[in-house]
Design a protein around this motif. Structure first.
Motif, PDB file in Angstrom:
ATOM      1  N   ILE A  51       0.674  -1.217  -0.046  1.00 14.54           N
ATOM      2  CA  ILE A  51      -0.013   0.077  -0.029  1.00 14.54           C
ATOM      3  C   ILE A  51       0.871   1.039  -0.014  1.00 14.54           C
ATOM      4  CG2 ILE A  51      -0.355   0.012   2.475  1.00 14.54           C
ATOM      5  CD1 ILE A  51      -3.126   0.834   2.045  1.00 14.54           C
ATOM      6  N   SER A  52       0.643   2.204  -0.750  1.00 14.91           N
ATOM      7  CA  SER A  52       1.161   3.474  -0.783  1.00 14.91           C
ATOM      8  C   SER A  52       0.941   4.341   0.515  1.00 14.91           C
ATOM      9  CB  SER A  52       0.776   4.177  -2.042  1.00 14.91           C
ATOM     10  OG  SER A  52      -0.267   4.762  -1.998  1.00 14.91           O
ATOM     11  N   ASP A  53       1.828   5.320   1.004  1.00 18.19           N
ATOM     12  CA  ASP A  53       1.511   5.960   2.044  1.00 18.19           C
ATOM     13  C   ASP A  53       0.093   7.016   1.688  1.00 18.19           C
ATOM     14  OD1 ASP A  53       3.466   4.897   3.247  1.00 18.19           O
ATOM     15  OD2 ASP A  53       4.777   6.878   2.963  1.00 18.19           O
ATOM     16  N   ARG A  54       0.034   7.404   0.613  1.00 19.37           N
ATOM     17  CA  ARG A  54      -1.169   8.397   0.074  1.00 19.37           C
ATOM     18  C   ARG A  54      -2.522   7.400   0.347  1.00 19.37           C
ATOM     19  NH1 ARG A  54      -2.645   9.761  -5.565  1.00 19.37           N
ATOM     20  NH2 ARG A  54      -4.485  11.305  -5.085  1.00 19.37           N
ATOM     21  N   LEU A  55      -2.560   6.096  -0.302  1.00 18.10           N
ATOM     22  CA  LEU A  55      -3.668   5.245  -0.106  1.00 18.10           C
ATOM     23  C   LEU A  55      -3.879   4.964   1.382  1.00 18.10           C
ATOM     24  CD1 LEU A  55      -5.950   4.050  -1.275  1.00 18.10           C
ATOM     25  CD2 LEU A  55      -4.829   2.088  -2.032  1.00 18.10           C
ATOM     26  N   LEU A  56      -2.974   4.484   2.164  1.00 22.52           N
ATOM     27  CA  LEU A  56      -2.877   4.241   3.506  1.00 22.52           C
ATOM     28  C   LEU A  56      -3.681   5.457   4.244  1.00 22.52           C
ATOM     29  CD1 LEU A  56      -2.659   2.491   6.053  1.00 22.52           C
ATOM     30  CD2 LEU A  56      -0.143   3.103   6.149  1.00 22.52           C
ATOM     31  N   SER A  57      -3.222   6.581   3.800  1.00 19.38           N
ATOM     32  CA  SER A  57      -3.763   7.914   4.881  1.00 19.38           C
ATOM     33  C   SER A  57      -5.223   7.897   4.442  1.00 19.38           C
ATOM     34  CB  SER A  57      -2.770   9.078   4.191  1.00 19.38           C
ATOM     35  OG  SER A  57      -3.494  10.250   4.762  1.00 19.38           O
ATOM     36  N   THR A  58      -5.431   7.658   3.112  1.00 18.66           N
ATOM     37  CA  THR A  58      -6.981   7.907   2.520  1.00 18.66           C
ATOM     38  C   THR A  58      -7.871   6.817   3.412  1.00 18.66           C
ATOM     39  OG1 THR A  58      -6.267   8.922   0.603  1.00 18.66           O
ATOM     40  CG2 THR A  58      -8.395   7.777   0.661  1.00 18.66           C
ATOM     41  N   ARG A  59      -7.269   5.427   3.486  1.00 16.06           N
ATOM     42  CA  ARG A  59      -7.989   4.521   4.120  1.00 16.06           C
ATOM     43  C   ARG A  59      -8.211   4.758   5.532  1.00 16.06           C
ATOM     44  NH1 ARG A  59      -9.803   4.211  -0.135  1.00 16.06           N
ATOM     45  NH2 ARG A  59      -9.261   2.267  -1.794  1.00 16.06           N
ATOM     46  N   LEU A  60      -7.181   5.270   6.265  1.00 22.57           N
ATOM     47  CA  LEU A  60      -7.187   5.600   7.691  1.00 22.57           C
ATOM     48  C   LEU A  60      -8.337   6.646   7.966  1.00 22.57           C
ATOM     49  CD1 LEU A  60      -3.601   5.226   8.722  1.00 22.57           C
ATOM     50  CD2 LEU A  60      -5.668   3.929   9.482  1.00 22.57           C
ATOM     51  N   LYS A  61      -8.315   7.862   6.879  1.00 21.70           N
ATOM     52  CA  LYS A  61      -9.334   8.901   7.103  1.00 21.70           C
ATOM     53  C   LYS A  61     -10.711   8.378   6.932  1.00 21.70           C
ATOM     54  CE  LYS A  61      -6.118  12.507   5.912  1.00 21.70           C
ATOM     55  NZ  LYS A  61      -5.511  13.324   4.738  1.00 21.70           N
ATOM     56  N   GLU A  62     -10.791   7.449   6.157  1.00 23.52           N
ATOM     57  CA  GLU A  62     -12.288   6.728   5.692  1.00 23.52           C
ATOM     58  C   GLU A  62     -12.824   5.927   6.872  1.00 23.52           C
ATOM     59  OE1 GLU A  62     -11.772   6.429   0.869  1.00 23.52           O
ATOM     60  OE2 GLU A  62     -11.359   4.561   2.172  1.00 23.52           O
ATOM     61  N   LEU A  63     -11.827   5.282   7.656  1.00 26.24           N
ATOM     62  CA  LEU A  63     -12.111   4.336   8.641  1.00 26.24           C
ATOM     63  C   LEU A  63     -12.388   5.282   9.923  1.00 26.24           C
ATOM     64  CD1 LEU A  63      -9.686   1.558   7.929  1.00 26.24           C
ATOM     65  CD2 LEU A  63     -12.152   1.448   7.784  1.00 26.24           C
ATOM     66  N   GLU A  64     -11.768   6.195   9.971  1.00 27.14           N
ATOM     67  CA  GLU A  64     -12.019   7.232  11.151  1.00 27.14           C
ATOM     68  C   GLU A  64     -13.176   7.793  10.992  1.00 27.14           C
ATOM     69  OE1 GLU A  64      -9.852  10.958  13.587  1.00 27.14           O
ATOM     70  OE2 GLU A  64      -8.835  10.222  11.572  1.00 27.14           O
ATOM     71  N   ALA A  65     -13.655   8.253   9.738  1.00 23.48           N
ATOM     72  CA  ALA A  65     -14.871   9.013   9.263  1.00 23.48           C
ATOM     73  C   ALA A  65     -15.865   8.037   9.669  1.00 23.48           C
ATOM     74  CB  ALA A  65     -14.911   9.405   8.017  1.00 23.48           C
ATOM     75  N   ALA A  66     -15.930   6.738   9.350  1.00 23.35           N
ATOM     76  CA  ALA A  66     -16.879   5.745   9.692  1.00 23.35           C
ATOM     77  C   ALA A  66     -17.105   5.150  11.233  1.00 23.35           C
ATOM     78  CB  ALA A  66     -16.738   4.437   8.696  1.00 23.35           C
ATOM     79  N   GLY A  67     -16.137   5.931  12.012  1.00 28.31           N
ATOM     80  CA  GLY A  67     -16.302   5.187  13.208  1.00 28.31           C
ATOM     81  C   GLY A  67     -15.667   4.019  13.431  1.00 28.31           C
ATOM     82  N   ILE A  68     -14.562   3.430  12.795  1.00 27.50           N
ATOM     83  CA  ILE A  68     -13.922   2.125  12.738  1.00 27.50           C
ATOM     84  C   ILE A  68     -12.582   2.438  13.472  1.00 27.50           C
ATOM     85  CG2 ILE A  68     -13.006   0.147  11.567  1.00 27.50           C
ATOM     86  CD1 ILE A  68     -15.564   0.561   9.876  1.00 27.50           C
ATOM     87  N   VAL A  69     -12.069   3.412  13.250  1.00 25.83           N
ATOM     88  CA  VAL A  69     -10.682   3.589  13.576  1.00 25.83           C
ATOM     89  C   VAL A  69     -10.515   4.886  14.490  1.00 25.83           C
ATOM     90  CG1 VAL A  69      -8.328   4.364  12.970  1.00 25.83           C
ATOM     91  CG2 VAL A  69      -9.573   2.360  11.868  1.00 25.83           C
ATOM     92  N   SER A  70      -9.945   5.087  15.486  1.00 21.24           N
ATOM     93  CA  SER A  70      -9.679   6.333  16.102  1.00 21.24           C
ATOM     94  C   SER A  70      -8.212   6.813  15.897  1.00 21.24           C
ATOM     95  CB  SER A  70      -9.769   6.321  17.538  1.00 21.24           C
ATOM     96  OG  SER A  70      -9.252   5.402  18.348  1.00 21.24           O
ATOM     97  N   ARG A  71      -7.987   7.897  15.928  1.00 20.88           N
ATOM     98  CA  ARG A  71      -6.684   8.504  15.713  1.00 20.88           C
ATOM     99  C   ARG A  71      -6.153   9.446  16.658  1.00 20.88           C
ATOM    100  NH1 ARG A  71      -4.328  13.566  13.969  1.00 20.88           N
ATOM    101  NH2 ARG A  71      -2.536  13.215  12.630  1.00 20.88           N
ATOM    102  N   CYS A  72      -5.200   9.311  17.526  1.00 18.30           N
ATOM    103  CA  CYS A  72      -4.745   9.628  18.746  1.00 18.30           C
ATOM    104  C   CYS A  72      -3.371  10.296  18.792  1.00 18.30           C
ATOM    105  CB  CYS A  72      -5.029   8.797  19.923  1.00 18.30           C
ATOM    106  SG  CYS A  72      -4.224   9.366  21.497  1.00 18.30           S
ATOM    107  N   VAL A  73      -3.030  11.503  18.819  1.00 18.04           N
ATOM    108  CA  VAL A  73      -1.971  12.241  18.972  1.00 18.04           C
ATOM    109  C   VAL A  73      -1.310  12.128  20.160  1.00 18.04           C
ATOM    110  CG1 VAL A  73      -0.561  14.413  18.693  1.00 18.04           C
ATOM    111  CG2 VAL A  73      -2.702  13.973  17.063  1.00 18.04           C
ATOM    112  N   VAL A  74      -0.258  11.657  20.281  1.00 17.19           N
ATOM    113  CA  VAL A  74       0.626  11.223  21.725  1.00 17.19           C
ATOM    114  C   VAL A  74       1.764  12.264  21.660  1.00 17.19           C
ATOM    115  CG1 VAL A  74       2.021   9.533  22.963  1.00 17.19           C
ATOM    116  CG2 VAL A  74       0.038   8.715  21.517  1.00 17.19           C
ATOM    117  N   ASP A  75       1.431  12.960  22.889  1.00 22.79           N
ATOM    118  CA  ASP A  75       2.749  13.964  23.169  1.00 22.79           C
ATOM    119  C   ASP A  75       3.873  13.255  23.552  1.00 22.79           C
ATOM    120  OD1 ASP A  75       0.860  16.432  22.718  1.00 22.79           O
ATOM    121  OD2 ASP A  75       0.290  16.297  24.825  1.00 22.79           O
TER     122      ASP A  75
END
Length: 120
Positions: A51-75
């Motif tokens: 998978i390309s980085d661009r497509l991985l980023s797109t899929r993660l955003k789609e999954l986050e929008a669908a409520g399947i994945v959460s994204r957490c920024v760790v300080d």
């Protein structure tokens, strides 16, 4: 008999939506990579190297929008991002495991391109 054909041809809209979401190219592999727990972008890219980085980023955003994945920024130094499955995403595990089992029994990989064909 005619009634059976009529009901069989009517596809549940929820089923259709689920198949369209999970059936997108590489989405199932990305979700499977997250079954292990919180994961960094680069770790997902290693587990799904095609998978390309661009497509991985797109899929993660789609999954986050669908409520399947959460994204957490760790300080920290440096700041990094972790992705993990939500309860909704973890609930996909039995279904994706069943598809994986079916694929191992019924599909065969074509050498060289990773494409699959129906096996017997």
């Amino acid at each position: 008999m005619e009634q059976d054909l009529k009901s069989a041809s009517s596809v549940c809209p929820y089923y259709h939506e689920a198949i369209e979401l999970i059936g997108r190219r590489w989405t199932g592999a990305v979700v499977q990579a997250l079954f292990a727990g919180p994961t960094h972008f680069s770790e997902i890219a290693q587990v799904v190297p095609q998978i390309s980085d661009r497509l991985l980023s797109t899929r993660l955003k789609e999954l986050e929008a669908a409520g399947i994945v959460s994204r957490c920024v760790v300080d920290g130094a440096p700041v990094h991002v972790e992705y993990q499955l939500t309860a909704k995403g973890r609930a996909l595990e039995p279904a994706l495991f069943a598809i994986k089992s079916w694929a191992r029994e019924w599909l065969e990989l074509t050498p060289g391109d990773g494409a699959s064909t129906v096996g017997s």
